[in-house]
Scaffold this motif. Structure first.
Motif, PDB file in Angstrom:
ATOM      1  N   GLU A  59       0.841  -1.118   0.001  1.00  0.00           N
ATOM      2  CA  GLU A  59      -0.133  -0.094  -0.192  1.00  0.00           C
ATOM      3  C   GLU A  59       0.821   1.334   0.171  1.00  0.00           C
ATOM      4  O   GLU A  59       0.621   2.263  -0.762  1.00  0.00           O
ATOM      5  CB  GLU A  59      -0.842  -0.046   1.118  1.00  0.00           C
ATOM      6  CG  GLU A  59      -2.026   1.030   1.141  1.00  0.00           C
ATOM      7  CD  GLU A  59      -3.117   0.969   2.079  1.00  0.00           C
ATOM      8  OE1 GLU A  59      -2.960  -0.185   2.787  1.00  0.00           O
ATOM      9  OE2 GLU A  59      -3.956   1.758   2.365  1.00  0.00           O
ATOM     10  N   ILE A  60       2.065   1.188   0.878  1.00  0.00           N
ATOM     11  CA  ILE A  60       2.954   2.359   0.714  1.00  0.00           C
ATOM     12  C   ILE A  60       3.538   2.630  -0.777  1.00  0.00           C
ATOM     13  O   ILE A  60       3.534   3.748  -1.025  1.00  0.00           O
ATOM     14  CB  ILE A  60       3.829   2.322   1.971  1.00  0.00           C
ATOM     15  CG1 ILE A  60       3.130   2.185   3.063  1.00  0.00           C
ATOM     16  CG2 ILE A  60       4.793   3.430   2.029  1.00  0.00           C
ATOM     17  CD1 ILE A  60       4.038   1.882   4.337  1.00  0.00           C
ATOM     18  N   LEU A  61       3.965   1.464  -1.257  1.00  0.00           N
ATOM     19  CA  LEU A  61       4.359   1.605  -2.657  1.00  0.00           C
ATOM     20  C   LEU A  61       3.302   2.048  -3.521  1.00  0.00           C
ATOM     21  O   LEU A  61       3.423   2.919  -4.491  1.00  0.00           O
ATOM     22  CB  LEU A  61       5.007   0.165  -3.154  1.00  0.00           C
ATOM     23  CG  LEU A  61       5.678   0.173  -4.334  1.00  0.00           C
ATOM     24  CD1 LEU A  61       7.075   0.824  -4.348  1.00  0.00           C
ATOM     25  CD2 LEU A  61       6.085  -1.382  -4.725  1.00  0.00           C
ATOM     26  N   ARG A  62       1.874   1.806  -3.398  1.00  0.00           N
ATOM     27  CA  ARG A  62       0.972   2.351  -4.376  1.00  0.00           C
ATOM     28  C   ARG A  62       0.907   3.689  -4.080  1.00  0.00           C
ATOM     29  O   ARG A  62       0.593   4.414  -4.949  1.00  0.00           O
ATOM     30  CB  ARG A  62      -0.396   1.717  -3.882  1.00  0.00           C
ATOM     31  CG  ARG A  62      -0.681   0.317  -4.760  1.00  0.00           C
ATOM     32  CD  ARG A  62      -2.189  -0.119  -4.750  1.00  0.00           C
ATOM     33  NE  ARG A  62      -2.777  -0.359  -3.483  1.00  0.00           N
ATOM     34  CZ  ARG A  62      -2.470  -1.288  -2.786  1.00  0.00           C
ATOM     35  NH1 ARG A  62      -1.789  -2.157  -3.119  1.00  0.00           N
ATOM     36  NH2 ARG A  62      -3.265  -1.341  -1.438  1.00  0.00           N
ATOM     37  N   TYR A  63       0.879   3.968  -2.891  1.00  0.00           N
ATOM     38  CA  TYR A  63       0.997   5.481  -2.336  1.00  0.00           C
ATOM     39  C   TYR A  63       2.086   6.360  -3.290  1.00  0.00           C
ATOM     40  O   TYR A  63       1.679   7.390  -3.550  1.00  0.00           O
ATOM     41  CB  TYR A  63       1.029   5.970  -0.805  1.00  0.00           C
ATOM     42  CG  TYR A  63       1.146   7.212  -0.407  1.00  0.00           C
ATOM     43  CD1 TYR A  63      -0.026   7.877  -0.384  1.00  0.00           C
ATOM     44  CD2 TYR A  63       2.227   7.596   0.264  1.00  0.00           C
ATOM     45  CE1 TYR A  63       0.103   9.331   0.043  1.00  0.00           C
ATOM     46  CE2 TYR A  63       2.443   8.923   0.570  1.00  0.00           C
ATOM     47  CZ  TYR A  63       1.512   9.831   0.632  1.00  0.00           C
ATOM     48  OH  TYR A  63       1.336  10.955   1.312  1.00  0.00           O
ATOM     49  N   LEU A  64       3.247   5.996  -3.103  1.00  0.00           N
ATOM     50  CA  LEU A  64       4.292   6.578  -3.797  1.00  0.00           C
ATOM     51  C   LEU A  64       4.207   6.494  -5.417  1.00  0.00           C
ATOM     52  O   LEU A  64       4.476   7.594  -6.073  1.00  0.00           O
ATOM     53  CB  LEU A  64       5.634   6.174  -3.516  1.00  0.00           C
ATOM     54  CG  LEU A  64       5.879   6.345  -1.879  1.00  0.00           C
ATOM     55  CD1 LEU A  64       7.052   5.418  -1.401  1.00  0.00           C
ATOM     56  CD2 LEU A  64       6.173   7.756  -1.447  1.00  0.00           C
ATOM     57  N   GLY A  65       3.770   5.399  -5.970  1.00  0.00           N
ATOM     58  CA  GLY A  65       3.312   5.410  -7.252  1.00  0.00           C
ATOM     59  C   GLY A  65       2.385   6.394  -7.729  1.00  0.00           C
ATOM     60  O   GLY A  65       2.182   7.080  -8.630  1.00  0.00           O
ATOM     61  N   HIS A  66       1.260   6.572  -6.744  1.00  0.00           N
ATOM     62  CA  HIS A  66       0.054   7.472  -6.838  1.00  0.00           C
ATOM     63  C   HIS A  66       0.601   8.976  -7.014  1.00  0.00           C
ATOM     64  O   HIS A  66       0.273   9.877  -7.847  1.00  0.00           O
ATOM     65  CB  HIS A  66      -1.004   7.461  -5.771  1.00  0.00           C
ATOM     66  CG  HIS A  66      -1.946   8.501  -5.730  1.00  0.00           C
ATOM     67  ND1 HIS A  66      -2.921   8.676  -6.704  1.00  0.00           N
ATOM     68  CD2 HIS A  66      -2.055   9.493  -4.959  1.00  0.00           C
ATOM     69  CE1 HIS A  66      -3.526   9.632  -6.512  1.00  0.00           C
ATOM     70  NE2 HIS A  66      -2.995  10.177  -5.333  1.00  0.00           N
ATOM     71  N   VAL A  67       1.544   9.244  -5.956  1.00  0.00           N
ATOM     72  CA  VAL A  67       1.944  10.541  -5.863  1.00  0.00           C
ATOM     73  C   VAL A  67       3.054  10.922  -7.125  1.00  0.00           C
ATOM     74  O   VAL A  67       2.911  12.107  -7.593  1.00  0.00           O
ATOM     75  CB  VAL A  67       3.135  10.732  -4.647  1.00  0.00           C
ATOM     76  CG1 VAL A  67       3.849  11.900  -4.485  1.00  0.00           C
ATOM     77  CG2 VAL A  67       2.368  10.661  -3.152  1.00  0.00           C
ATOM     78  N   ALA A  68       3.766   9.960  -7.460  1.00  0.00           N
ATOM     79  CA  ALA A  68       4.537  10.164  -9.062  1.00  0.00           C
ATOM     80  C   ALA A  68       3.576  10.408 -10.033  1.00  0.00           C
ATOM     81  O   ALA A  68       3.929  11.337 -10.848  1.00  0.00           O
ATOM     82  CB  ALA A  68       5.253   8.923  -8.957  1.00  0.00           C
ATOM     83  N   ASP A  69       2.292   9.529 -10.270  1.00  0.00           N
ATOM     84  CA  ASP A  69       1.325  10.023 -11.128  1.00  0.00           C
ATOM     85  C   ASP A  69       0.789  11.264 -11.123  1.00  0.00           C
ATOM     86  O   ASP A  69       0.861  12.127 -12.160  1.00  0.00           O
ATOM     87  CB  ASP A  69       0.470   8.851 -11.251  1.00  0.00           C
ATOM     88  CG  ASP A  69       0.889   7.376 -11.580  1.00  0.00           C
ATOM     89  OD1 ASP A  69       1.982   7.449 -12.280  1.00  0.00           O
ATOM     90  OD2 ASP A  69       0.212   6.632 -11.361  1.00  0.00           O
TER      91      ASP A  69
END
Ligand code: N01
Length: 537
Positions: free
Chosen positions: A85-95
């Motif tokens: 979930e934290i990795l998804r969050y950072l991916g979301h921030v990058a997007d």
């Protein structure tokens, strides 16, 4: 000589620190290039995919504060979010902030040399890519340089060999397998209960017992989430004003100034809340051995109550360091896991690991045949990632030589002799003893202001003076000398890496005081830094 570098700033790393740096500097109109050795964003959360990996800070404050819409839009599913979930969050921030376009991935920086004639940093990556930048920002993280222990034959283990910090991207199934875990730090403590649920048999090779605190992880309560979102401004302000960049109530009393019953009640209440809050029970837990001993007794009683076999309970109880001064792991099932019939604790302090041969791990007292060996031996922390690349400053001086006796920095932000090198959560900043997203935002914001100041005033180089660096390093040493931290052999001191110089790598004077210091330095025209006009100044 190319006085015009290809980029204003190169940022190394795409974790919490690097992503925010790339975003912030880009917003200010700087030409920023991010270099990241992984194939995508995430930093520590990209690599540490072992079962049970999650953050030991609660997600509502272990998250970015810089964008109000982001913090309102994102909802965490758990109190302490897990790695995916934290990795998804950072991916979301990058997007969301379109950051990937500024990165070159799969780019491991191997050399960073300061070219004095041109006042630029020259960088090279493992795949031969080269570039130059006016400023170099290291956001490589404090816990990213993987530590493989020097155990003969380990790397040739005949079964499946795994390291918690380099976990495969595909699922790893332990069903029906004989598994060994080396280490009982925070990574192992999170992984052990999950592996034990699957494995036919799990042997935990423990050299040093750790004080493990409960997390009480659970799904996010929607009412709490609504309260957080309505009060984010105040919560973030509390983090900024605290010693650990966390929104906890600070302690009011010394442990021995209250009655035994009151002390027990305070520990019990914080234990029930879970996590690192436990240490906000009393003012002197990190400075007074007798005070600390009362906290140890509380946790020792919990271990004795939970672990059924008295000898296992004894082995799991630390006897060589005060509680809190080695990073305490969190987990809800760790101690009870040792009651399972398929779990064995092997004490490798009294009978050390000798070697690995084929599928057999041999200790001084037994041979263990294993299908899987999980190495949870942590990191060459704080300085490891920076020193793994060939960083050279003025006169071709290597950072590794400059730090031969341990890191010396000015505020953990800059190093004398290394102009325009900025280190996010660098050595001798609060770094790992502060909540990381808050700490990286503070550092990156300071750097952003500094880069703007340089641009506005035509400053080509900014560099810590020797005097400011020496004074800060001495101050950092002096603060820690008044605490119990020196009473543990910890990675904070570099003690986990054979041959590494012993120097405490973290400023323990508190995040809020540190932040104020950084603010004053900037306000006084970057006091303690030498500002140069250009290549020929
Ligand atoms: O690593 P560690 P980690 N033979 O260095 C043992 C953060 N983190 O990856 O203590 C036998 O703590 C070593 O024993 P000893 C967190 O800050 C955060 O677990 O040296 N054993 C120790 O038990 C944490 O502190 C989260 O005697 C050997 C273990 O290996 C930091 O990362 C989650 C050995 C290493 O423990 C590092 O944690 C996980 C040998 N030759 C981690 N060599 C979050 O929640 C080493 N050991 C965000």
């Amino acid at each position: 000589m190319d006085a015009q570098p290809q980029h204003d700033v190169v940022v190394i790393g795409a974790g919490f620190g690097g992503l925010y740096a790339v975003h912030r500097f880009g917003e200010l109109g700087f030409d920023v290039l991010g270099l990241e050795q992984a194939a995508d964003v995430g930093g520590v959360w990209y690599w540490n995919r072992y079962p049970g990996a999650r953050c030991d800070c609660e997600s509502y404050y272990y998250s970015y504060a810089f964008d109000e819409a982001l913090q309102q839009d994102w909802t965490w599913s758990l109190r302490y979010s897990e790695q995916p979930e934290i990795l998804r969050y950072l991916g979301h921030v990058a997007d969301r902030f379109d950051l990937r376009r500024r990165y070159r991935f799969s780019s491991r920086v191997t050399a960073a040399h300061f070219d004095e004639a041109a006042s630029v940093w020259r960088l090279r990556t493992a795949d031969g890519f080269e570039t130059t930048a006016r400023a170099l920002v290291s956001a490589m993280g404090c816990l990213s340089q993987v530590n493989w222990p020097d155990i003969p034959g380990l790397r040739d283990f005949g079964g499946r060999l795994l390291h918690t910090a380099q976990w495969p991207h595909e699922p790893v199934d332990f069903t029906g397998r004989r598994v060994g875990v080396i280490g009982t730090g925070a990574s192992a403590v999170q992984a052990i209960p999950r592996i034990a649920e699957q494995a036919a048999h799990l042997t935990v090779f423990q050299r040093t017992a750790n004080w493990v605190l409960p997390a009480w992880n659970r799904p996010t309560d929607p009412d709490f989430d609504a309260w957080v979102k309505a009060n984010y401004g105040e919560i973030r302000a509390r983090c900024l004003a605290s010693g650990g960049a966390v929104p906890f109530d600070p302690p009011e009393h010394a442990a021995l100034d209250v009655s035994e019953a009151a002390r027990e009640a305070a520990y019990q209440a914080l234990w029930a809340q879970g996590g690192m809050r436990f240490f906000s029970a009393f003012t002197d837990l990190f400075t007074d051995e007798a005070a600390n001993a009362t906290a140890q007794a509380f946790v020792r009683a919990h271990i004795e109550r939970t672990v059924q076999d008295p000898e296992t309970a004894r082995l799991l109880t630390p006897d060589d360091h005060p509680i809190g001064v080695k990073r305490p792991p969190l987990d809800d099932d760790y101690y009870a896991t040792f009651n399972r019939p398929n779990v064995t604790l092997a004490d490798v302090r009294s009978a050390p690991i000798l070697d690995v041969s084929g599928q057999v791990l041999r200790t001084a007292s037994a041979e263990h045949e294993l299908d899987d060996l999980v190495v949870a031996t942590g990191f060459d922390a704080i300085t490891g990632a920076l020193l793994a690349l060939d960083v050279r400053g003025r006169g071709g001086v290597r950072l590794a030589d400059r730090w031969a006796e341990g890191p010396r920095t000015y505020l953990g932000l800059g190093v004398a002799g290394f102009p325009n090198l900025f280190t996010v959560t660098g050595p001798l900043s609060p770094s790992v003893l502060a909540n990381m997203p808050t700490a990286v935002e503070q550092h990156v914001d300071w750097m952003a202001d500094c880069l703007e100041h340089m641009r506005a005033h035509g400053v080509a180089t900014l560099e810590a003076t020797e005097a400011a660096e020496a004074a800060w390093s001495a101050e950092s040493d002096a603060v820690v000398a008044h605490t119990l931290y020196p009473k543990a052999r910890s990675w904070y001191f570099g003690a986990n890496i054979p041959g590494k110089p012993r120097r405490f790598g973290v400023y323990v004077g508190g995040f809020a005081a540190y932040r104020e210091r950084c603010r004053q330095v900037a306000e006084r025209g970057y006091e303690g830094f030498r500002l140069g006009a250009g290549p020929n100044e």
